[in-house]
Motif scaffolding. Structure first.
Motif, short mmCIF file in Angstrom:
data_model
loop_
_atom_site.label_atom_id
_atom_site.label_comp_id
_atom_site.label_asym_id
_atom_site.label_seq_id
_atom_site.Cartn_x
_atom_site.Cartn_y
_atom_site.Cartn_z
N THR A 151 6.00 13.39 -2.32
CA THR A 151 6.75 12.28 -2.90
C THR A 151 7.11 11.20 -1.89
OG1 THR A 151 8.82 13.49 -2.63
CG2 THR A 151 7.71 13.68 -4.77
N LYS A 152 7.02 11.50 -0.60
CA LYS A 152 7.37 10.53 0.45
C LYS A 152 6.38 10.57 1.60
CE LYS A 152 11.44 8.92 -0.91
NZ LYS A 152 11.64 7.58 -1.29
N PRO A 153 5.11 10.31 1.34
CA PRO A 153 4.16 10.24 2.46
C PRO A 153 4.44 8.97 3.27
CG PRO A 153 3.08 9.59 0.44
CD PRO A 153 4.46 10.02 0.06
N TYR A 154 4.27 9.05 4.57
CA TYR A 154 4.56 7.89 5.41
C TYR A 154 3.35 7.44 6.24
CZ TYR A 154 5.28 11.55 8.89
OH TYR A 154 5.13 12.64 9.70
N GLU A 155 2.29 8.22 6.25
CA GLU A 155 1.09 7.86 7.02
C GLU A 155 -0.12 8.39 6.28
OE1 GLU A 155 -0.73 5.74 9.49
OE2 GLU A 155 1.34 6.02 10.08
N VAL A 156 -1.26 7.74 6.49
CA VAL A 156 -2.48 8.12 5.77
C VAL A 156 -3.69 7.85 6.67
CG1 VAL A 156 -2.61 5.87 4.63
CG2 VAL A 156 -3.71 7.81 3.58
N GLY A 157 -4.72 8.67 6.50
CA GLY A 157 -5.96 8.50 7.24
C GLY A 157 -7.11 9.10 6.45
N ILE A 158 -8.31 8.87 6.90
CA ILE A 158 -9.50 9.42 6.25
C ILE A 158 -10.04 10.53 7.14
CG2 ILE A 158 -11.83 8.95 5.39
CD1 ILE A 158 -11.00 5.99 5.13
#
Length: 117
Positions: free
Chosen positions: A75-82
């Motif tokens: 519900t609270k992701p703060y970073e993302v990558g592939i």
């Protein structure tokens, strides 16, 4: 199809990215690859919305190259990558603003993976 946006992202390695926001970087790769969104909208740059747009969520250990990795909670992701594979992911490095292949580690390990197909 999945490798199309991964390849687009890999082609950007080393480039300076004006926005440190990896969510925006990931969404732009999905948009440029013309990946359809399951809710019929446009891919979001906000990690909270991007995680909701995933076709399905899975454990990080089940991730395959091209899956999207999220740090934080569902519900609270703060970073993302592939995910690239072999304990590596591609994202905008926060300190340098460069697109880089980075290594997963105990201190920097995602909590959720998502598939767009």
């Amino acid at each position: 199809m999945q490798n199309n946006y991964l390849q687009l992202a890999l082609n950007k390695v080393g480039q300076t990215y004006n926005d440190r926001d990896s969510g925006r970087f990931v969404s732009q790769q999905l948009i440029h690859a013309k990946m359809p969104v399951n809710d019929g909208t446009r891919w979001s740059a906000e990690p909270e919305k991007l995680i909701e747009q995933m076709d399905h969520l899975l454990g990080v250990l089940q991730a395959t190259p091209g899956d999207i990795l999220f740090w934080g909670t569902q519900t609270k992701p703060y970073e993302v990558g592939i995910y690239v594979g072999g304990s590596h992911f591609i994202a905008v490095h926060r300190q340098t603003n460069q697109v880089r292949i980075q290594t997963l580690s105990k201190n920097w390990y995602p909590s959720i993976a998502g598939s767009v197909i």
